[in-house]
Motif scaffolding. Sequence first.
Motif, short mmCIF file in Angstrom:
data_model
loop_
_atom_site.label_atom_id
_atom_site.label_comp_id
_atom_site.label_asym_id
_atom_site.label_seq_id
_atom_site.Cartn_x
_atom_site.Cartn_y
_atom_site.Cartn_z
N LYS A 1 0.79 -1.23 0.00
CA LYS A 1 0.00 0.00 0.00
C LYS A 1 0.83 1.29 0.00
O LYS A 1 0.29 2.36 -0.26
CB LYS A 1 -0.95 0.01 1.20
N SER B 1 -11.90 0.32 4.04
CA SER B 1 -11.26 1.55 3.56
C SER B 1 -11.55 1.79 2.07
O SER B 1 -11.83 0.86 1.30
CB SER B 1 -9.75 1.49 3.77
N ARG C 1 -9.35 2.67 -0.10
CA ARG C 1 -8.29 2.02 -0.85
C ARG C 1 -8.67 0.57 -1.17
O ARG C 1 -8.51 0.09 -2.29
CB ARG C 1 -6.98 2.04 -0.07
#
Length: 359
Positions: free
Chosen positions: A66, A94, A96
Motif C-alpha cells: 500500500k 477503507s 483504498r
Amino acid sequence: MVSQFSEPQSICILRLSAIGDVCHAVATVQAIQKQWPNTKITWVIGRVEKKLVNGLSGVNFVEFEKYTGLAGFVRFRKQIKHLKFDILLNMQGSFRASLISTQINAVEKWGFNRKNTREGQWLFTNRQIPFLKTPHVAEGFLAFAKAIGVGADYQLNWKMPVSPTARKWCEERLAGAGRYIIISPSASKPERNWLTERYAEMVKYSQEKGFAVVICGGPSPFERELAEEIEKQSGSAIINLVGETDLQQMLALLEKAELLIAPDTGPAHMAVTVQTPVIGLYVHSNPERTGPYLYRHYVVSHYEALLKAQTGKSVAENSWGARVKGIGLMEHITVEAVKSMFDKVIEDTTNQSLSIHQA
C-alpha cells in the motif's frame, strides 16, 4: 441476502492489514476451509502481514504494497487480472480496499453492512453481510463466512502456522530460561502505552512469582529505549528481544509463554492465535470490540468509566466503536489491578493443566 453458490469453487479474501486484523481474518479463512475443503482460497494481503501467515495451509497469497502508490496498484492489477472468483469477501472497509476490489473479477462481491462501515464501501459491492449491533472485530469477519454458508453455530478458533525454523530459534534463544512471561509494552499510538515504572513493577512481580521476563517489540529507537528503561527501573535482568524478532519468531515466543501483558497492539491478537492468555491493558478503545478475543475476561480496563466521564453516556448508549480521547489516561490502570489479574491467569492456567493431567 444469501450466496448463489452452495459450494463455491473459488473465494478471494481482501484484508490487507493490520497485524491484529489479519489474525482475526485467519479464523474466518479456516472456517471456510472447514466448511468447503476443496474451495480454492486467494488472500490479497499486505507485504508485512503476509510474513505472519505465509505458511497458512491451502491459501494462495497475492501481495499489495500500500505504500508504493500507483506503481503498487499497477503491479497488483497484473497479478490478479487473469484470476476469476465465485466470491470476493472484502473485509476491509477503507476506500483504498474498495478501489482494489474493482480489479478483482468476482461474481459476488461481499462487503460489510452499510450500517457497519464507512467510506462508501457499499458502492463497490453487490452483497452485504447482515447488520451486527455489538460485534467483536473477529466476529464481524466471521459474519462474512456465515453469510455465504458456513454454519451459523460455528465458533471462532485458530490453527496458526508457526515455522519449525522459528520454533528452533525460540528454543535456542531461551535455552535455560524456564517458564517465562512476555511484556510487549509499546502500542502503535503512544497514548495507549502504560507507564514505564508500572511495567517495571510487573517485571519485579513476575520474577518474584518465579517467571523469567521477556520484553519484545519493534526495532524503532523509541521501543528500544522503552525496554532499556523498563529494565533499568526494575533493577532486574530481563531477556530483551526488542528489535530482534520477525513475526514468525514472535509467534514462536508467544506459543511457549505463560502469558502476555500488552496494551491494544498486534502481539495481543497474535497471542490469541496460539492460545496464550493475554492481560490486555485498555483505556482508549472498547475491549469487547477490539480486545484479545479469547481472553477478554482478563482485560484490565478503564474504558467504560472514562467513556462515561467524557460523553455522559454508557457503552451501550454510545456508538459501538466510540473511543476515549486524551493523553495520560493509561495511568488509571494500577499496578495492583494488573498484579491481581496476573494471579488470576496463573491460577486458571494451573487449574486447567491439572484438569488435563487428571483426565
